[in-house]
Motif scaffolding. Structure first.
Motif, PDB file in Angstrom:
ATOM      1  N   UNK A  26       0.730  -1.345   0.005  1.00 28.17           N
ATOM      2  CA  UNK A  26       0.258  -0.138  -0.041  1.00 28.17           C
ATOM      3  C   UNK A  26       0.644   1.441  -0.133  1.00 28.17           C
ATOM      4  N   UNK A  27       2.121   1.074   0.025  1.00 28.95           N
ATOM      5  CA  UNK A  27       2.995   2.354  -0.132  1.00 28.95           C
ATOM      6  C   UNK A  27       3.234   3.252   1.231  1.00 28.95           C
ATOM      7  N   UNK A  28       3.114   2.500   2.347  1.00 26.53           N
ATOM      8  CA  UNK A  28       3.442   3.014   3.748  1.00 26.53           C
ATOM      9  C   UNK A  28       4.598   2.704   4.514  1.00 26.53           C
ATOM     10  N   UNK A  29       5.083   3.139   5.453  1.00 30.29           N
ATOM     11  CA  UNK A  29       6.106   2.575   6.059  1.00 30.29           C
ATOM     12  C   UNK A  29       5.751   1.635   6.891  1.00 30.29           C
ATOM     13  N   UNK A  30       6.690   0.433   7.200  1.00 29.62           N
ATOM     14  CA  UNK A  30       6.315  -0.572   8.123  1.00 29.62           C
ATOM     15  C   UNK A  30       6.041  -0.007   9.463  1.00 29.62           C
ATOM     16  N   UNK A  31       6.651   0.978   9.852  1.00 32.26           N
ATOM     17  CA  UNK A  31       6.389   1.696  11.304  1.00 32.26           C
ATOM     18  C   UNK A  31       5.018   2.158  11.281  1.00 32.26           C
ATOM     19  N   UNK A  32       4.352   2.563  10.207  1.00 29.53           N
ATOM     20  CA  UNK A  32       3.010   3.079  10.058  1.00 29.53           C
ATOM     21  C   UNK A  32       2.215   1.892  10.355  1.00 29.53           C
ATOM     22  N   UNK A  33       2.134   0.912   9.750  1.00 31.15           N
ATOM     23  CA  UNK A  33       1.652  -0.339  10.071  1.00 31.15           C
ATOM     24  C   UNK A  33       1.620  -0.555  11.235  1.00 31.15           C
ATOM     25  N   UNK A  34       2.692  -0.683  11.798  1.00 27.19           N
ATOM     26  CA  UNK A  34       2.855  -1.275  13.482  1.00 27.19           C
ATOM     27  C   UNK A  34       2.145  -0.238  14.416  1.00 27.19           C
ATOM     28  N   UNK A  35       2.053   1.274  13.770  1.00 31.61           N
ATOM     29  CA  UNK A  35       1.392   2.063  14.650  1.00 31.61           C
ATOM     30  C   UNK A  35      -0.045   1.936  14.629  1.00 31.61           C
ATOM     31  N   UNK A  36      -0.677   1.246  13.514  1.00 33.53           N
ATOM     32  CA  UNK A  36      -2.016   1.150  13.290  1.00 33.53           C
ATOM     33  C   UNK A  36      -2.281  -0.015  14.176  1.00 33.53           C
ATOM     34  N   UNK A  37      -1.485  -1.205  14.122  1.00 35.86           N
ATOM     35  CA  UNK A  37      -1.681  -2.464  14.788  1.00 35.86           C
ATOM     36  C   UNK A  37      -1.656  -2.211  16.293  1.00 35.86           C
ATOM     37  N   UNK A  38      -0.906  -1.380  16.701  1.00 41.26           N
ATOM     38  CA  UNK A  38      -0.678  -1.219  18.284  1.00 41.26           C
ATOM     39  C   UNK A  38      -1.721  -0.163  18.645  1.00 41.26           C
ATOM     40  N   UNK A  39      -2.577   0.384  18.093  1.00 41.19           N
ATOM     41  CA  UNK A  39      -3.491   1.459  18.516  1.00 41.19           C
ATOM     42  C   UNK A  39      -3.188   2.729  18.795  1.00 41.19           C
ATOM     43  N   UNK A  40      -2.023   3.229  18.296  1.00 50.61           N
ATOM     44  CA  UNK A  40      -1.424   4.468  18.180  1.00 50.61           C
ATOM     45  C   UNK A  40      -1.803   5.411  17.216  1.00 50.61           C
ATOM     46  N   UNK A  41      -2.348   4.699  15.965  1.00 46.61           N
ATOM     47  CA  UNK A  41      -3.087   5.523  15.214  1.00 46.61           C
ATOM     48  C   UNK A  41      -4.518   5.446  15.195  1.00 46.61           C
ATOM     49  N   UNK A  42      -4.959   6.633  15.451  1.00 44.67           N
ATOM     50  CA  UNK A  42      -6.451   6.605  15.951  1.00 44.67           C
ATOM     51  C   UNK A  42      -7.614   6.682  14.317  1.00 44.67           C
ATOM     52  N   UNK A  43      -6.779   7.397  13.610  1.00 47.33           N
ATOM     53  CA  UNK A  43      -7.712   7.641  12.200  1.00 47.33           C
ATOM     54  C   UNK A  43      -6.859   7.395  10.940  1.00 47.33           C
ATOM     55  N   UNK A  44      -7.212   7.124   9.964  1.00 43.43           N
ATOM     56  CA  UNK A  44      -6.596   6.838   8.844  1.00 43.43           C
ATOM     57  C   UNK A  44      -7.110   7.615   7.648  1.00 43.43           C
ATOM     58  N   UNK A  45      -5.941   8.230   6.969  1.00 38.24           N
ATOM     59  CA  UNK A  45      -6.433   9.093   5.547  1.00 38.24           C
ATOM     60  C   UNK A  45      -7.205   8.435   4.796  1.00 38.24           C
ATOM     61  N   UNK A  46      -7.867   9.014   4.260  1.00 36.98           N
ATOM     62  CA  UNK A  46      -9.165   8.038   3.273  1.00 36.98           C
ATOM     63  C   UNK A  46      -8.242   7.292   2.396  1.00 36.98           C
ATOM     64  N   UNK A  47      -7.236   7.918   1.639  1.00 38.54           N
ATOM     65  CA  UNK A  47      -6.576   7.129   0.445  1.00 38.54           C
ATOM     66  C   UNK A  47      -5.839   5.857   1.197  1.00 38.54           C
ATOM     67  N   UNK A  48      -5.326   5.969   2.364  1.00 35.69           N
ATOM     68  CA  UNK A  48      -4.423   5.007   2.867  1.00 35.69           C
ATOM     69  C   UNK A  48      -5.640   3.951   3.394  1.00 35.69           C
ATOM     70  N   UNK A  49      -6.798   4.376   4.107  1.00 33.84           N
ATOM     71  CA  UNK A  49      -7.768   3.334   4.582  1.00 33.84           C
ATOM     72  C   UNK A  49      -8.111   2.299   3.367  1.00 33.84           C
ATOM     73  N   UNK A  50      -8.341   3.015   2.274  1.00 35.25           N
ATOM     74  CA  UNK A  50      -8.858   2.375   0.931  1.00 35.25           C
ATOM     75  C   UNK A  50      -8.154   1.394   0.383  1.00 35.25           C
ATOM     76  N   UNK A  51      -6.632   1.893   0.397  1.00 37.19           N
ATOM     77  CA  UNK A  51      -5.650   0.769  -0.221  1.00 37.19           C
ATOM     78  C   UNK A  51      -5.557  -0.278   0.812  1.00 37.19           C
ATOM     79  N   UNK A  52      -5.548  -0.026   2.193  1.00 35.58           N
ATOM     80  CA  UNK A  52      -5.276  -1.062   3.073  1.00 35.58           C
ATOM     81  C   UNK A  52      -6.560  -1.837   3.057  1.00 35.58           C
ATOM     82  N   UNK A  53      -7.743  -1.454   2.947  1.00 34.70           N
ATOM     83  CA  UNK A  53      -9.081  -2.393   2.781  1.00 34.70           C
ATOM     84  C   UNK A  53      -9.110  -3.325   1.807  1.00 34.70           C
ATOM     85  N   UNK A  54      -8.719  -2.675   0.376  1.00 33.10           N
ATOM     86  CA  UNK A  54      -8.714  -3.364  -0.710  1.00 33.10           C
ATOM     87  C   UNK A  54      -7.690  -4.688  -0.617  1.00 33.10           C
ATOM     88  N   UNK A  55      -6.249  -4.114  -0.185  1.00 35.01           N
ATOM     89  CA  UNK A  55      -5.322  -5.448   0.002  1.00 35.01           C
ATOM     90  C   UNK A  55      -5.912  -6.215   1.166  1.00 35.01           C
TER      91      UNK A  55
END
Length: 109
Positions: A26-55
């Protein structure tokens, strides 16, 4: 209701992808993915959310807001398959067609 991190981790597990594979896809850093997984990220940009959901092959509304079901409706999988076929080199289409014909024959049994 499950948190974004809980939904994300559930979808990642169901997709059998590593965090690194998802990040690369999806073109984001592994640390960004870890932050999402750990609950450090509370909201996603629409473009990132759509790419993640599609993948991860999940409903983006479910991923981001927790609304609806995790799995996409059947038609969405067909749309994804069509999109992948359009991106595929012509040289691979013969192999894909052969595989689809074989699956069709198996399902007739």
């Amino acid at each position: 209701m499950k948190s974004l991190a809980q939904r994300f981790n559930e979808a990642l597990l169901a997709a059998s992808l590593s965090k690194k594979e998802l990040a690369d896809a999806v073109g984001i850093s592994p640390s960004a993915v870890t932050q999402i997984a750990n609950g450090e990220t509370k909201e996603l940009k629409a473009s990132v959310a759509l790419k993640i959901a599609r993948k991860l092959n999940v409903d983006p509304w479910w991923l981001v807001l927790g609304e609806g079901d995790m799995q996409l409706p059947e038609g969405s999988q067909l749309e994804e398959a069509q999109s992948l076929l359009k991106q595929m080199p012509a040289s691979n289409l013969t192999a894909v067609t052969t595989i689809l014909k074989q699956l069709s024959e198996i399902n007739k049994i």
